[in-house]
Design a protein around this motif. Sequence first.
Motif, PDB file in Angstrom:
ATOM      1  N   ARG A 174     -10.819   3.939  -2.987  1.00  0.00           N
ATOM      2  CA  ARG A 174     -10.814   3.166  -1.745  1.00  0.00           C
ATOM      3  C   ARG A 174     -11.960   3.630  -0.843  1.00  0.00           C
ATOM      4  O   ARG A 174     -12.322   4.816  -0.849  1.00  0.00           O
ATOM      5  CB  ARG A 174      -9.490   3.352  -0.986  1.00  0.00           C
ATOM      6  N   GLN A 209     -11.247   1.475   4.385  1.00  0.00           N
ATOM      7  CA  GLN A 209      -9.910   1.084   3.935  1.00  0.00           C
ATOM      8  C   GLN A 209      -8.882   2.169   4.250  1.00  0.00           C
ATOM      9  O   GLN A 209      -7.768   1.883   4.685  1.00  0.00           O
ATOM     10  CB  GLN A 209      -9.932   0.786   2.427  1.00  0.00           C
ATOM     11  N   TRP A 242       0.833  -1.205   0.000  1.00  0.00           N
ATOM     12  CA  TRP A 242       0.000   0.000   0.000  1.00  0.00           C
ATOM     13  C   TRP A 242       0.873   1.261   0.000  1.00  0.00           C
ATOM     14  O   TRP A 242       0.471   2.301   0.501  1.00  0.00           O
ATOM     15  CB  TRP A 242      -0.931   0.000   1.214  1.00  0.00           C
ATOM     16  N   VAL A 272      -3.998  -7.829   5.270  1.00  0.00           N
ATOM     17  CA  VAL A 272      -5.419  -7.880   4.941  1.00  0.00           C
ATOM     18  C   VAL A 272      -5.925  -9.247   5.358  1.00  0.00           C
ATOM     19  O   VAL A 272      -5.524 -10.273   4.820  1.00  0.00           O
ATOM     20  CB  VAL A 272      -5.651  -7.672   3.427  1.00  0.00           C
TER      21      VAL A 272
END
Length: 727
Positions: A462, A466, A410, A510
């Motif tokens: 997103r 998130q 990310w 995740v």
Amino acid sequence: MPPFPSLEKALKHYYGYDSFRPGQRQIVEEALQNRDLLIVMPTGGGKSLCFQLPALLKPGLTVVVSPLISLMQDQVEALRDNGIGATFLNSSLNQWQVRHREEAILNNKVKLLYVAPERLVSERFLPFIDLVKHQIGLNGFAIDEAHCVSEWGHDFRPEYRQLARLRQRYPDIPIMALTATATERVRQDIMTQLRLANPQVHVASFNRHNLYYEVLPKSKNTYTEILLRIRQEKGSGIIYCLSRKTVDELTFKLQKNEINALPYHAGLSDEERANNQTRFIRDDVQIMVATVAFGMGINKPDVRFVMHYDLPRNLEGYYQEAGRAGRDGESAKCTLFYSYGDVKKVEWSIEQRTDAKEQQIARHQLRKVLDYAEGTECRRTIQLSYFGEFFAGSCGNCDNCCSPKNTEDWSTEAMKFLSCVARCKERYGMNYIIEVLRGSKNQKVLQNKHDELSTYGIGKDRTAEQWKMLGRSLLHQGLLDQTTDGYAVLKLNPLSWEVMRRQRSVHLVVTAFKKKASEETNLKKAGVEILFDKLRKLRKKIADEQSVPPYVVFADSTLKLMAQMQPQTLSEFSQLSGVGTYKLNQYGERFITEIKAYRQEQDLGTSPSKTKKSNPDTRLTTWELFEQGLSVEEIASQRQLKLTTIQGHLADLIEQGKPIDLNPLVSPEHQALILKAVRETGVSEGIKPIYEYLNEKIDYGEIRLFLAWWRQQQQERSEQMLNSNKG
């Protein structure tokens, strides 16, 4: 008081332990130097010993400030069961009892006096303390649960603020403040409020290795889940609820399902609460369902699980309450049931407060709880970062670490997030930054003209959740800071800029909630399990005879050692950890009789090779063969004993001071690895934590040998230092 050649000898005499836990020895040494001290040590870390042992080694009386009657009584019972002169003065006593105890103090028959803060600083009681100081000497004040002095702590008590009078009235008497949890802000407040003079501060790791942490979604099936778990567990458990109503409802349902449970909350009479607590502590009931009114006064070390049926109000409180589990160092489980509805309840209760500053503090604390409950990283990383302690993660003992997971890069999203914080001049909180990223038409965003920023709307791909997950992760990983004045404004730090310059990548875990039970430390052999149960029954019988909790007689860990080693003489019994001089004389014969009866039932005879620690003759035979140059394997083969048994013989002999060269037994490479593990884990007694830390690559026997040698080296150094100081 008998003379002791070392602090370890005093420790064994009074408490039955062969070595100090991490940090304890240094604290005791500094206390003996009459220094002011602030001790932050987690539940189960051995705080009480830090002020109790110096009190026993110094002339005069130590006054211990304790907030709850039950807590005073528990500690005094435990001290008396070790043959130590201790007493308390509180409202549970009549006038005659108070006068009788005061006479005992003035006659120098008491080493530790427990009192509540309001009694200690009262105008009626201080003259008595003056008399004690003049007549027998006053050697120190120990302020237990010291976080109560700070309004930023989770359990602020105004009466604790009055303790500042102690420094004014007794400027030369050292003060030791102790607490299980305190952030940096709370620590500073404690030192200021109690007027500690240049205190030595000891902050132990807040990491409780033996606790398994998990967060589960709360649903209509949660009660069934709780019921199943209780029926699977053998030990005691606590279930925390936010309201009295929920406590009563849950207790009723459990009792209806034939679970031995009792309630505890402020709506019950003092007598009911005291009776229910006593029955729980003495193992007459398995489950206590309680509000947070129940906790600080609990000194029960063998709680095997703690459940939070409702969302806690702050992370410090949760850490303390969950920390009631596994105080004996054995495996225990901490479960938090989480729902959005609970969040709304806590927010509503915050709105009912009339003081703006209290609301500000409460909102800040709630945000930290949500970070924990919704976090996808290692639970320990989130918990420990709250207390300012860095933890790399992958603890292997929480749901997030034990569940299957995927790691995603990310870094790009992190750059967007941090850039938005920068372009908003580091003046806003997380929700506002997310609104800008997602292109919100919020009136505040438009008024601030943040819709004109280059980062406006670049995060539409997103969801808000998130982005919130990313923001929390950046905070937990130290890649972003947040103010702690109640407003939670995001601030950049040097690591933030490394991310924005592409010098550091950001990965997110995740994962979905997936339950995985913790690995329980079970007694492997059925025979040992049978004997352990017999010893527990004997302990309960003795405890009932003396009207004390079972753990006051012996801890579970000591009973397990008895079941494993099966000592059959007082000499062998005295070698067990947790058996001091007083308890040896008080209980030794009864437990040895029980062990012998069990061995006779099982037709085990008296063969010493059946026990983990053999008698001196068989150990000396092993030593003689080792001295002749035989290897451990050759000795095991010649004596027809297991390799681990021979290693155990040699470990025992090393601890007795026999001149045994460690190098043929444990290679220098393995010694270095084990030493590193001892330093990293802070464990010098238990073998399993070291074994697991080393990824099971070095066997138990080698670890045991090294630990025996290492403890012997430590003891020799201590005695040399003591002798040199005398010289």
